[in-house]
Every structure is written in C-alpha cells, then in structure tokens.
Design an enzyme around this catalytic site. Sequence first.
Site, mmCIF file in Angstrom:
data_model
loop_
_atom_site.group_PDB
_atom_site.id
_atom_site.type_symbol
_atom_site.label_atom_id
_atom_site.label_comp_id
_atom_site.label_asym_id
_atom_site.label_seq_id
_atom_site.Cartn_x
_atom_site.Cartn_y
_atom_site.Cartn_z
ATOM 1 N N GLU A 130 0.822 -1.207 0.000
ATOM 2 C CA GLU A 130 0.000 0.000 0.000
ATOM 3 C C GLU A 130 0.860 1.263 0.000
ATOM 4 O O GLU A 130 1.940 1.297 0.583
ATOM 5 C CB GLU A 130 -0.940 0.005 1.212
ATOM 6 N N CYS A 159 1.125 -1.662 15.489
ATOM 7 C CA CYS A 159 1.131 -1.452 14.041
ATOM 8 C C CYS A 159 0.405 -2.574 13.316
ATOM 9 O O CYS A 159 0.708 -3.755 13.525
ATOM 10 C CB CYS A 159 2.574 -1.343 13.544
ATOM 11 N N GLU A 210 10.355 -2.209 7.070
ATOM 12 C CA GLU A 210 11.476 -1.500 7.682
ATOM 13 C C GLU A 210 12.485 -1.181 6.576
ATOM 14 O O GLU A 210 13.165 -2.074 6.074
ATOM 15 C CB GLU A 210 12.112 -2.362 8.770
ATOM 16 N N SER A 263 11.179 5.705 14.938
ATOM 17 C CA SER A 263 9.965 5.206 15.591
ATOM 18 C C SER A 263 10.327 4.829 17.026
ATOM 19 O O SER A 263 10.707 3.692 17.298
ATOM 20 C CB SER A 263 9.412 3.997 14.825
ATOM 21 N N CYS A 383 -1.275 6.461 10.037
ATOM 22 C CA CYS A 383 -0.049 5.865 10.561
ATOM 23 C C CYS A 383 -0.358 4.588 11.340
ATOM 24 O O CYS A 383 -1.184 4.578 12.250
ATOM 25 C CB CYS A 383 0.651 6.875 11.468
#
Length: 397
Positions: A130, A159, A210, A263, A383
């Site tokens: 995405e 997440c 990542e 993060s 997010c």
Amino acid sequence: MTSASQAAPVALPVMPDAEDARIMAKAALFAPPPSVMEDGRKDLVGLSREQLTEALAEIGFPAFRAKQLWHWIYHRGETDFRVMSSIAKPQQETLAERFVISRPAVTECLTSVDETRKWLFRFRDGQEAETVYIPDPVEDRGAVCISSQVGCTLSCRFCHTGTQPLVRNLGPAEIVGQFMAARDAYGEWPSPKGETPRLLSTIVLMGMGEPLYNYENVKQAMRIVMDGDGIALSRRRITLSTSGVVPMMDRCGTELAVNLAISLHAVTDELRDELVPLNRKYPIRELIAACRRYPAASNARRITFEYIMLDGINDSEAEARELVRLIAGIPAKVNLIPFNPWPGSQYTPSRPKALERFSRIVMEAGFASPIRTPRGRDILAACGQLRTESRKERRID
C-alpha cells in the site's frame, strides 16, 4: 535545477562490518524477483544510470541514448517508447521489443473524506503493498508515503503491518514505481523544475516494512528519485523512518543523507521491548547514540522522533520528561501521534488532556512537538494502519 553531474557529491560506499553483512545476508533471503516480464523483456524502471547504459549497450545503443531515456522515463514520466521523439522510430521499435517501462498495477484506490488517497499496488508476482498520498490541508502540496517491503518482520504491537509476516523486499522498480504511479494519478509530469510548486512534494518511507532491512534496494530507488535530470526530488524532501536498525543508520546517513525519523514510542527499554521488539537487539542507549552521530542531522534538518500516544501506556508526564532527557543535545523534533485503531488492535489513543500535557512538557524543553492530526483513518490509511493480504509461499523441496 542542477544536472546529475552538478548535484551533491555522491558519498563513497561504507564498507560493511559483520553486523551489516548479517543484515544484508538476511535481506537476500527476501530478495525481490527479477524485473523481467514473462516474455523476457526487461524493465528499465529501477535501473541505475550505469545499469541503464549497460542494458542499452547490450543491444548496440550508444551511451547518449541512456541519457535520453532517463529524461523520458523520469522527467517526462513516459511509458511508451513510440512517443519518444528524440529517438528514431527503428530504435523505438527495438526498445519496445526488448524493454518495458512499468508501473505497479492499481488493485484498489480509496479516497478519504479528508482527501487522503490510498492505493493498493500489485506487482508482477502477485504480491501487494500500500501507498498513501497525504495532502497538505492548507497548501497545494503533500507527502507520498511509500512502502519498502511486503509485510514486515518487526511485529510492533501497535502497528497493523506488524501483524503481516514479511513476504519479501521490494525492488528499486517497485519502490520508485509507487511514486511514479502516484504522479500519474495526479498528472504531475513532466517533473516540476526549480521553485515550481510540487503537488507531490515529499517522500516519506513510512509505509509497510522497515526500510533499513531493505537498504540496498531503498538506496538505489532514492538515488533515482534524487537525480537532478529526472524526478529531481531533493534529499531534504525525503524522510526515511526506521524502528532503529542501528548498524545501517550510519550507512544511510553517509550514503543517502536523507532526513531521518525514529519510531521511538517508549522511553524505557522495558516498555520498548514490548512495543517495538527490535529494541531487544538495539536498545534505546545504542539507538540514541546512533542518532547523535547521524551525519545528515543539523539544526536545519532535525531528526524526527515519532511517538505513538497510547492511553495509559506511554503518555505520562514522567515519560515526557524522560524523553526530553534522552534527546537533549540532538537537533530534533517530536511528532506525537494519537494511536490509530485497526481491526483487532488492543490499544486506544491517549486522551486530549494527556496529549496536550505531554506536548507542553516537550515544547517547554525547546523541542517542537506537534500533535499529528490523523489523516485517512476512515480508509485505514493513517499511521500504523497499512496491511495487505499477501502471504509468503512455502518452499516445496
């Protein structure tokens, strides 16, 4: 706009140490498939200038044709060799027989009530990722949030992507192709030059995956994006977000020198071990030390610390003060992100008073600490909400 030869000097590659080598060896296990069509034609998108020159040399084309093609592909956004007027028709036909200029296929496109747009892109092997365009609420500009992997290996507890096991890394064509497809959708070709406003003004590598666990492919894609003769997006307009792959942060700062976002989400190892399991390998002390030495950080280009605000978990006044202590002396800002719920999530966003109190403590210490307004929540584009149904096929021996 400067040409590629006049752009910022390219840093020499950093020789990997043992940990870097281990990370790259693991990345190879999740390598993307070759950028070749079923009929044998090679995709030119994602090739470096040198690789493009070599591919054309194999069919007898001189080096200057590579420069012409680079202009058509990355400045004009063209996908059809037949309209490339600076190339003779017989050579156009040869190019069409041997090569393609691809885009990922759009499987789904959703637009939020706040005009955030999310694409589900499908790649040649059927895997999906995405991409999100987040328009500025005031000005005619916005950020394209790009994915670097299909799935993710980190399993961060807050997440949605972390609930999807890593399928594979994305290749340079698939990474830069996300941005090019977004430009197609908004008609932003040819590439804006100089001070001309850009609707798609920044790239944030904050989508699925990542980026530093797919560093080589990300690096090649971003060098293509930054090339002054093509898309020509300045490194100052690119932000790479990492959960803290410490050994690769030095290389990223030296070789790419893009903006860095961390993060963080917790200020103690005990809590961060739970929220961001990567912390067990690279604890907060090592992560903050890597931030202090990040070559591209300055008062003009601050490191962004991302902090998901979870009700009753990490949003106390004491944690705000500890955050200030941790990042003292680093050119930094703190983005406070209210948790964005997703199906099956166990957390709730911090309450407004807790958000404001936390932000005030950080601001009074001299750090900008805006509270991010959620964008695209209604289409699961905010997010921490991205996820696809792609799965890694088991190898049958």
